[in-house]
Design a protein around this motif. Structure first.
Motif, PDB file in Angstrom:
ATOM      1  N   ASP A  45       1.081  -0.859   0.447  1.00  0.00           N
ATOM      2  CA  ASP A  45       0.059  -0.341   0.621  1.00  0.00           C
ATOM      3  C   ASP A  45       0.682   1.250   0.240  1.00  0.00           C
ATOM      4  OD1 ASP A  45       0.766  -1.045   2.063  1.00  0.00           O
ATOM      5  OD2 ASP A  45      -1.016   0.353   3.663  1.00  0.00           O
ATOM      6  N   TRP A  46      -0.360   2.625  -0.219  1.00  0.00           N
ATOM      7  CA  TRP A  46       0.934   3.766  -0.367  1.00  0.00           C
ATOM      8  C   TRP A  46      -0.554   5.214  -0.196  1.00  0.00           C
ATOM      9  CZ3 TRP A  46       0.527   7.820  -3.200  1.00  0.00           C
ATOM     10  CH2 TRP A  46       1.869   9.194  -2.966  1.00  0.00           C
ATOM     11  N   PRO A  47      -0.178   5.936   0.582  1.00  0.00           N
ATOM     12  CA  PRO A  47       1.066   6.490   0.993  1.00  0.00           C
ATOM     13  C   PRO A  47       1.756   5.316   2.679  1.00  0.00           C
ATOM     14  CG  PRO A  47      -0.047   7.847   1.780  1.00  0.00           C
ATOM     15  CD  PRO A  47      -0.811   6.723   0.652  1.00  0.00           C
ATOM     16  N   LEU A  48       0.804   5.058   2.662  1.00  0.00           N
ATOM     17  CA  LEU A  48       1.071   4.286   4.253  1.00  0.00           C
ATOM     18  C   LEU A  48       1.522   3.460   3.677  1.00  0.00           C
ATOM     19  CD1 LEU A  48      -2.315   5.349   6.728  1.00  0.00           C
ATOM     20  CD2 LEU A  48       0.213   6.159   7.146  1.00  0.00           C
ATOM     21  N   LYS A  52       0.111   1.398   7.859  1.00  0.00           N
ATOM     22  CA  LYS A  52       0.919   2.184   9.471  1.00  0.00           C
ATOM     23  C   LYS A  52       2.180   3.572   9.020  1.00  0.00           C
ATOM     24  CE  LYS A  52       0.845  -2.093  11.941  1.00  0.00           C
ATOM     25  NZ  LYS A  52       0.975  -3.078  12.856  1.00  0.00           N
ATOM     26  N   LEU A  53       2.259   3.737  10.048  1.00  0.00           N
ATOM     27  CA  LEU A  53       3.935   4.599   9.588  1.00  0.00           C
ATOM     28  C   LEU A  53       4.844   4.227  10.058  1.00  0.00           C
ATOM     29  CD1 LEU A  53       2.125   8.165  11.144  1.00  0.00           C
ATOM     30  CD2 LEU A  53       2.704   7.681   8.787  1.00  0.00           C
ATOM     31  N   PRO A  55       5.826  -0.034   9.620  1.00  0.00           N
ATOM     32  CA  PRO A  55       5.446  -1.248   9.931  1.00  0.00           C
ATOM     33  C   PRO A  55       7.043  -1.836  10.502  1.00  0.00           C
ATOM     34  CG  PRO A  55       6.144  -0.586   8.037  1.00  0.00           C
ATOM     35  CD  PRO A  55       6.766   0.255   8.781  1.00  0.00           C
ATOM     36  N   ARG A  68      11.284   5.145   1.567  1.00  0.00           N
ATOM     37  CA  ARG A  68      10.141   5.926   1.666  1.00  0.00           C
ATOM     38  C   ARG A  68      10.379   7.290   3.360  1.00  0.00           C
ATOM     39  NH1 ARG A  68       4.139   2.316   1.352  1.00  0.00           N
ATOM     40  NH2 ARG A  68       5.064   1.211  -0.999  1.00  0.00           N
ATOM     41  N   ALA A  72      10.248  10.209   2.458  1.00  0.00           N
ATOM     42  CA  ALA A  72      10.329  11.634   3.424  1.00  0.00           C
ATOM     43  C   ALA A  72      11.016  12.661   4.084  1.00  0.00           C
ATOM     44  CB  ALA A  72       9.349  11.193   4.408  1.00  0.00           C
ATOM     45  N   THR A  73      12.138  12.072   4.420  1.00  0.00           N
ATOM     46  CA  THR A  73      12.680  13.274   4.997  1.00  0.00           C
ATOM     47  C   THR A  73      13.330  13.556   4.074  1.00  0.00           C
ATOM     48  OG1 THR A  73      13.380  11.096   6.704  1.00  0.00           O
ATOM     49  CG2 THR A  73      14.941  12.954   6.961  1.00  0.00           C
ATOM     50  N   THR A  76      11.173  16.970   2.207  1.00  0.00           N
ATOM     51  CA  THR A  76      10.904  17.514   3.870  1.00  0.00           C
ATOM     52  C   THR A  76      12.057  19.168   3.458  1.00  0.00           C
ATOM     53  OG1 THR A  76       9.501  16.390   5.268  1.00  0.00           O
ATOM     54  CG2 THR A  76      10.927  18.093   6.200  1.00  0.00           C
ATOM     55  N   LEU A 106       7.821  16.338  -5.306  1.00  0.00           N
ATOM     56  CA  LEU A 106       7.391  16.101  -4.858  1.00  0.00           C
ATOM     57  C   LEU A 106       6.530  15.230  -6.124  1.00  0.00           C
ATOM     58  CD1 LEU A 106       5.340  19.224  -3.309  1.00  0.00           C
ATOM     59  CD2 LEU A 106       5.566  17.355  -2.126  1.00  0.00           C
ATOM     60  N   ALA A 109       7.608  12.017  -6.134  1.00  0.00           N
ATOM     61  CA  ALA A 109       6.539  10.923  -4.338  1.00  0.00           C
ATOM     62  C   ALA A 109       5.207  10.370  -5.107  1.00  0.00           C
ATOM     63  CB  ALA A 109       6.307  11.633  -3.661  1.00  0.00           C
ATOM     64  N   VAL A 110       5.562  11.204  -5.840  1.00  0.00           N
ATOM     65  CA  VAL A 110       3.512  10.855  -6.830  1.00  0.00           C
ATOM     66  C   VAL A 110       4.070   9.151  -7.378  1.00  0.00           C
ATOM     67  CG1 VAL A 110       1.794  10.827  -7.942  1.00  0.00           C
ATOM     68  CG2 VAL A 110       2.275  13.116  -6.486  1.00  0.00           C
ATOM     69  N   LEU A 114       2.854   5.485  -7.492  1.00  0.00           N
ATOM     70  CA  LEU A 114       2.130   4.764  -8.434  1.00  0.00           C
ATOM     71  C   LEU A 114       2.283   3.757  -8.799  1.00  0.00           C
ATOM     72  CD1 LEU A 114       1.392   7.940 -11.180  1.00  0.00           C
ATOM     73  CD2 LEU A 114      -0.168   6.312  -9.712  1.00  0.00           C
TER      74      LEU A 114
ATOM     75  N   LEU B  22       3.522  16.091   6.754  1.00  0.00           N
ATOM     76  CA  LEU B  22       4.598  15.360   5.809  1.00  0.00           C
ATOM     77  C   LEU B  22       3.730  15.186   4.509  1.00  0.00           C
ATOM     78  CD1 LEU B  22       6.816  16.073   3.491  1.00  0.00           C
ATOM     79  CD2 LEU B  22       8.082  13.144   5.272  1.00  0.00           C
ATOM     80  N   TRP B  23       2.296  14.010   4.515  1.00  0.00           N
ATOM     81  CA  TRP B  23       1.872  13.511   4.064  1.00  0.00           C
ATOM     82  C   TRP B  23       0.440  14.219   3.292  1.00  0.00           C
ATOM     83  CZ3 TRP B  23       4.097   9.873   1.851  1.00  0.00           C
ATOM     84  CH2 TRP B  23       5.116   8.758   3.204  1.00  0.00           C
ATOM     85  N   ILE B  33      -5.076   7.399  -6.446  1.00  0.00           N
ATOM     86  CA  ILE B  33      -4.784   6.750  -7.386  1.00  0.00           C
ATOM     87  C   ILE B  33      -5.003   5.422  -6.660  1.00  0.00           C
ATOM     88  CG2 ILE B  33      -2.215   5.587  -7.535  1.00  0.00           C
ATOM     89  CD1 ILE B  33      -1.413   9.017  -6.973  1.00  0.00           C
TER      90      ILE B  33
END
Lengths: 330, 268
Positions: A45-48, A52-53, A55, A68, A72-73, A76, A106, A109-110, A114, B22-23, B33
């Motif tokens: 799955d994504w974005p989780l 979970k944040l 696993p 991931r 994310a870091t 940012t 960004l 990330a998408v 995908l 962030l998300w 999606i």
């Protein structure tokens, strides 16, 4: 904010932009490890991640979720970099590059999401790999433009006694070499994401021959793999030519060192490509091959950026100064 | 709609908050999606055409490997403490599983020619389990439209990645023991299954349009039942060895015996 000669950025800015560029490079390596270990779908799955944040970091999840988390870091950091560039009044071009880098990461990330949700289609995965190198180029250019070296270069380049023709030739070759390296990176991404890394099992020959024959071409991945290994020689030739052209401009600071680095990287990259085949795609070899490919591309980008800067600071001499015929005289 | 990592049976479980800063910007897009993601179950379609017949003939036999068994891949499972506890040290994968008397396990025998008509799929599900960080069974055969129940008995996390080509591929999370999904396949093919968390885990689910198939047991024995009288080509498929075929003619009520010998290969 101006677009002319800016003041030397402060130490925190220099440190921030350098840290961002290095972090993007580490993110590239983390991404390479995901593919090299076959962990791209270890988190479905994504974005989780498994809802979970965080696993359990076991098996392939360590690579995929680790990628991931690093992404994310770094995203940012790239966002914060815009604030640093804006508040510290760097030049307009550098600020725009910062915005472009944030937009690109960004989008990256998408694309990453995908490709997970659509089970790694080669087109999306290759685009993800290609855009990663654009983000790297943008952040490396920002780091260059905010460095002490850039200020020194800006001061010294106009005074360097360099023949205009040599500089133009080096500039063109650097652009061609960087462009060809990027095309080669895309070809490599296609090889990687279509699983064609061992489609031709030997190196430097292909199935024991210079060129595969007959039914060998019908085997999945052979065409992409052969294109990648053949185009590598064109890229190597362009990089060597560009690096040698840079050496002739050693009156401009930094170019000789960049030339040496570039030549070293291209030799290392060919060796890593061969090692990837010889070791049956060992994780360390394929990951290093991707990482050094990124450095090779960045060397080309930085060479092109520096030469473009030198051209801006020392424009071409007027026709009369170099003794060309005065067509419109009298 | 979102991609759901949870099992069909556990959808009432609590969801996890996704609203970290962030998300924040990405989550709505991600959900959009995910709505297009291929993980949702495919709606079964009723087969069309004249009904196929069942008979009373049987073909039985034994599959063996000729020569020395090849070297199977050896792995360590140190990347997951649970798996490492189940299989400490180096483990040989059962790619070519040969019994003490040469019997070859996990060979699919399927009729490839001679069958006509449309056969209705049984409603009874077949089960693919994840047990001890391995799929059980490694080779499984079902009919088109027959439910495949995918379960996990392991106290570790798995994902089930069905790399189907003719059917819709999917990738499902199996985060805890007892996780369960049911899926069907509508087109015949041999679907490779893998766990990307534990890359040594492999299984093959053969999807067939008729009920005339068998998978060899540990002693290499097989039996294909309920064949109508006729002439058939039977294929013996193994994940690592070259396919073998044989042809035979059966009369009503006849039980024919046909053994198959695979030539060995140097390494699996």
């Amino acid at each position: 904010m101006s677009d002319g000669d800016q003041m030397t950025p402060s130490r925190p800015v220099r440190l921030a932009t350098r840290t961002v560029a290095i972090s993007v490079f580490l993110l590239l390596i983390a991404g390479a490890l995901v593919t090299s270990t076959g962990s791209g779908l270890a988190v479905p799955d994504w974005p989780l991640s498994y809802g979970k944040l965080m696993p359990p970091m076991v098996g392939g999840i360590l690579y995929e979720h680790g990628h991931r988390m690093i992404a994310a870091t770094v995203a940012t950091m790239v966002g914060l970099q815009i604030l640093v560039l804006g508040f510290r009044r760097t030049d307009r071009t550098t600020f725009r590059l910062g915005l472009a880098a944030f937009g690109a990461i960004l989008a990256q990330a998408v694309l990453g999401g995908l490709t997970v949700l659509f089970l790694l289609p080669p087109a999306i995965s290759s685009a993800h790999a290609g855009l990663a190198q654009i983000v790297f180029a943008l952040t490396a250019t920002i780091a260059l433009r905010t460095s002490l070296f850039w200020s020194r270069f800006t001061d010294a380049a106009p005074r360097a006694a360099v023949e205009h023709g040599l500089r133009t030739r080096a500039s063109r070759l650097a652009l061609w070499a960087a462009g060809a390296t990027y095309v080669q990176i895309l070809l490599g991404a296609i090889v990687r994401h279509t699983g064609a890394g061992l489609a031709i099992p030997d190196w430097p020959l292909s199935f024991g021959k210079v060129v595969p024959t007959g039914a060998e071409w019908a085997t999945d991945g052979v065409l992409a793999h052969f294109l990648h290994r053949t185009f590598a020689w064109a890229v190597a030739a362009l990089v060597v030519a560009a690096a040698l052209a840079l050496r002739k401009l050693d009156a401009i600071p930094g170019l000789r060192r960049l030339s040496t680095l570039w030549l070293g990287l291209v030799a290392l990259q060919v060796a890593l490509g061969a090692t990837s085949v010889w070791t049956g795609k060992a994780v360390w070899a394929t990951s290093a091959h991707l990482a050094v490919g990124g450095l090779l591309w960045i060397a080309g980008v930085l060479a092109a950026v520096l030469l473009a800067r030198a051209a801006t600071l020392s424009p071409a001499p007027a026709a009369a100064e170099v003794g060309e015929p005065q067509e419109a005289a009298a | 709609m979102r991609t759901d990592f949870r099992s069909d049976a556990s959808k009432s479980m609590k969801t996890f908050p996704a609203s970290r800063p962030l998300w924040g910007a990405l989550v709505p897009l991600a959900f959009l999606i995910a709505a297009c993601s291929p993980n949702a179950p495919e709606a079964p379609k009723a087969p069309a055409g004249p009904a196929g017949k069942l008979g009373t003939a049987v073909v039985a036999g034994r599959v063996t490997l000729e020569g020395a068994p090849p070297l199977n891949t050896r792995v360590t499972m140190a990347t997951d403490p649970f798996c490492n506890g189940q299989h400490p040290g180096e483990t040989e994968l059962p790619e070519v599983a040969v019994g003490p008397d040469g019997g070859l396990e996990n060979v699919l025998l399927r009729v490839t020619e001679g069958v006509s008509g449309v056969y209705a799929a049984p409603a009874e599900a077949k089960t693919l389990d994840q047990k001890g960080c391995a799929y059980s069974p490694r080779v499984l055969a079902i009919m088109t439209g027959q439910p495949l129940e995918i379960v996990s008995s392991d106290a570790t996390i798995h994902n089930v990645h069905a790399a189907a080509k003719e059917n819709r591929a999917f990738n499902l999370g199996m985060p805890a023991p007892g996780t369960r999904y049911t899926r069907t396949f509508e087109k015949p093919e041999i679907v490779p299954f893998r766990c990307d968390v534990h890359p040594w885990m492999r299984a093959f689910v053969a999807v067939l349009p008729h009920p005339f198939f068998a998978v060899t047991a540990a002693d290499g024995r097989f039996e294909i039942r309920d064949l109508p009288a006729g002439t058939y080509t039977v294929e013996a498929w193994h994940e690592k060895l070259p396919r073998q075929t044989f042809t035979l003619t059966l009369a009503d009520g006849e039980t024919a015996t046909h053994d198959v010998a695979f030539p060995s290969v140097p390494s699996a």
